[in-house]
Enzyme design. Sequence first.
Site, PDB file in Angstrom:
ATOM      1  N   HIS A 119       0.813  -1.223   0.000  1.00 33.83           N
ATOM      2  CA  HIS A 119       0.000   0.000   0.000  1.00 33.83           C
ATOM      3  C   HIS A 119       0.844   1.270   0.000  1.00 33.83           C
ATOM      4  CE1 HIS A 119      -3.625  -2.435   1.774  1.00 33.83           C
ATOM      5  NE2 HIS A 119      -3.401  -2.680   0.508  1.00 33.83           N
ATOM      6  N   GLY A 188      -1.599  -9.426  12.573  1.00 33.23           N
ATOM      7  CA  GLY A 188      -2.177  -8.101  12.815  1.00 33.23           C
ATOM      8  C   GLY A 188      -2.963  -7.545  11.642  1.00 33.23           C
ATOM      9  N   ALA A 216      -7.605 -11.057  18.077  1.00 29.86           N
ATOM     10  CA  ALA A 216      -9.025 -11.268  17.770  1.00 29.86           C
ATOM     11  C   ALA A 216      -9.157 -12.201  16.566  1.00 29.86           C
ATOM     12  CB  ALA A 216      -9.691  -9.928  17.457  1.00 29.86           C
TER      13      ALA A 216
HETATM   14  P1  NAD Z   1      -7.245  -3.468  10.347  1.00 28.72           P
HETATM   15  O1  NAD Z   1      -7.297  -2.193  11.114  1.00 28.72           O
HETATM   16  O2  NAD Z   1      -8.382  -3.828   9.478  1.00 28.72           O
HETATM   17  O3  NAD Z   1      -7.027  -4.696  11.349  1.00 28.72           O
HETATM   18  C1  NAD Z   1      -6.085  -4.641  12.385  1.00 28.72           C
HETATM   19  C2  NAD Z   1      -5.984  -6.040  12.965  1.00 28.72           C
HETATM   20  O4  NAD Z   1      -4.958  -6.026  13.951  1.00 28.72           O
HETATM   21  C3  NAD Z   1      -7.248  -6.532  13.665  1.00 28.72           C
HETATM   22  O5  NAD Z   1      -7.571  -7.822  13.209  1.00 28.72           O
HETATM   23  C4  NAD Z   1      -6.871  -6.539  15.144  1.00 28.72           C
HETATM   24  O6  NAD Z   1      -7.518  -7.571  15.881  1.00 28.72           O
HETATM   25  C5  NAD Z   1      -5.379  -6.787  15.049  1.00 28.72           C
HETATM   26  N1  NAD Z   1      -4.621  -6.335  16.215  1.00 28.72           N
HETATM   27  C6  NAD Z   1      -4.925  -5.360  17.110  1.00 28.72           C
HETATM   28  N2  NAD Z   1      -3.950  -5.250  18.022  1.00 28.72           N
HETATM   29  C7  NAD Z   1      -3.014  -6.174  17.703  1.00 28.72           C
HETATM   30  C8  NAD Z   1      -1.770  -6.547  18.267  1.00 28.72           C
HETATM   31  N3  NAD Z   1      -1.279  -5.938  19.355  1.00 28.72           N
HETATM   32  N4  NAD Z   1      -1.056  -7.541  17.668  1.00 28.72           N
HETATM   33  C9  NAD Z   1      -1.531  -8.165  16.570  1.00 28.72           C
HETATM   34  N5  NAD Z   1      -2.701  -7.855  15.988  1.00 28.72           N
HETATM   35  C10 NAD Z   1      -3.427  -6.866  16.548  1.00 28.72           C
HETATM   36  O7  NAD Z   1      -5.866  -3.419   9.557  1.00 28.72           O
HETATM   37  P2  NAD Z   1      -5.419  -4.037   8.175  1.00 28.72           P
HETATM   38  O8  NAD Z   1      -5.883  -5.444   8.089  1.00 28.72           O
HETATM   39  O9  NAD Z   1      -3.980  -3.730   8.057  1.00 28.72           O
HETATM   40  O10 NAD Z   1      -6.233  -3.208   7.074  1.00 28.72           O
HETATM   41  C11 NAD Z   1      -6.429  -1.811   7.173  1.00 28.72           C
HETATM   42  C12 NAD Z   1      -5.775  -0.945   6.098  1.00 28.72           C
HETATM   43  O11 NAD Z   1      -5.348   0.291   6.701  1.00 28.72           O
HETATM   44  C13 NAD Z   1      -4.548  -1.498   5.476  1.00 28.72           C
HETATM   45  O12 NAD Z   1      -4.787  -1.456   4.137  1.00 28.72           O
HETATM   46  C14 NAD Z   1      -3.382  -0.551   5.823  1.00 28.72           C
HETATM   47  O13 NAD Z   1      -2.715  -0.142   4.651  1.00 28.72           O
HETATM   48  C15 NAD Z   1      -3.990   0.655   6.391  1.00 28.72           C
HETATM   49  N6  NAD Z   1      -3.331   1.160   7.626  1.00 28.72           N
HETATM   50  C16 NAD Z   1      -1.965   1.147   7.832  1.00 28.72           C
HETATM   51  C17 NAD Z   1      -1.424   1.591   9.037  1.00 28.72           C
HETATM   52  C18 NAD Z   1       0.069   1.602   9.256  1.00 28.72           C
HETATM   53  O14 NAD Z   1       0.826   1.791   8.317  1.00 28.72           O
HETATM   54  N7  NAD Z   1       0.539   1.405  10.500  1.00 28.72           N
HETATM   55  C19 NAD Z   1      -2.242   2.060  10.049  1.00 28.72           C
HETATM   56  C20 NAD Z   1      -3.623   2.077   9.788  1.00 28.72           C
HETATM   57  C21 NAD Z   1      -4.150   1.618   8.599  1.00 28.72           C
END
Ligand code: NAD
Length: 248
Positions: A119, A188, A216
């Site tokens: 992404h 995650g 989860a």
């Molecule tokens: P999502 O927000 O849909 O899901 C996050 C997942 O992480 C959940 O299933 C949750 O249960 C799990 N989670 C929460 N705490 C955790 C932990 N401590 N350890 C492991 N897992 C944990 O995220 P996604 O599936 O990445 O999809 C969302 C989209 O948003 C992606 O396309 C991404 O590009 C983007 N995004 C990126 C960032 C980043 O770069 N850090 C941040 C936010 C969103």
Amino acid sequence: MEIPSKLIQALRTARSVAVLTGAGISKESGIPTFREAQTGLWARYEPTELATPEAFNENPELVWQWYTWRRGLIQATEPNPGHYALARLEAQVPQFTLITQNVDGFHKIAGSENILELHGNIFRTKCSVEHTVIKSWDESQGDEPPRCPNCGEYLRPDVVWFCEGLPQDVLAAAIRAAQSAEIFLSIGTSAVVHPAASIPVYALESGAVLIEINPAPTHLTPYATYVLAGPSGEILPALVAAAWPESG
Ligand code: NAD
């Protein structure tokens, strides 16, 4: 948490491992997931008002400000033990690919090398018209996005917005890595955002052992060979230390 000995043995002897990470791996660094990032000042906006090409055309200053705020959040924190454990895992496995949906760049900072950013990366920009990638830019215009040094149009974050396609070469490489992996870790990610969410399915169809690390359950949980339910910042270091006690 007890890590099954069969899983430790499989990891220790694997010749090829692929990993898919999502926003959850960066949560313990304090980076909000996409929905959570819309807090405070940003809560009144829909994702489509902040992360689409149409939003950028209509209000480039608003979109640029949101990304400037998110870059600041990331710069104020750092990778966590989960990111570092993946870098140690890469050093142990002959063929290793880290596929990430995250745009925060933490895997590289933590020392991972073979990274596929599905992404994009929030610390790069690209020309909104010519799409040329520009790695550094001048912030001096304040809220207005900087201009492309070649054509003078606005630069935009080099990330994949809603309704945009993924970089095809990166996606193809991710699918190849999944298909050739003996072990695939899904970490995650809620496994709902496609096409990234299909990548573990390619691994499964090719016979990989699928390990999910997530506190989860997700759509993928029923298909996982092993589910390690908990935060990746605790489970990943424990997993790597169990397989290679000398690596820590
Ligand atoms: P999502 O927000 O849909 O899901 C996050 C997942 O992480 C959940 O299933 C949750 O249960 C799990 N989670 C929460 N705490 C955790 C932990 N401590 N350890 C492991 N897992 C944990 O995220 P996604 O599936 O990445 O999809 C969302 C989209 O948003 C992606 O396309 C991404 O590009 C983007 N995004 C990126 C960032 C980043 O770069 N850090 C941040 C936010 C969103």
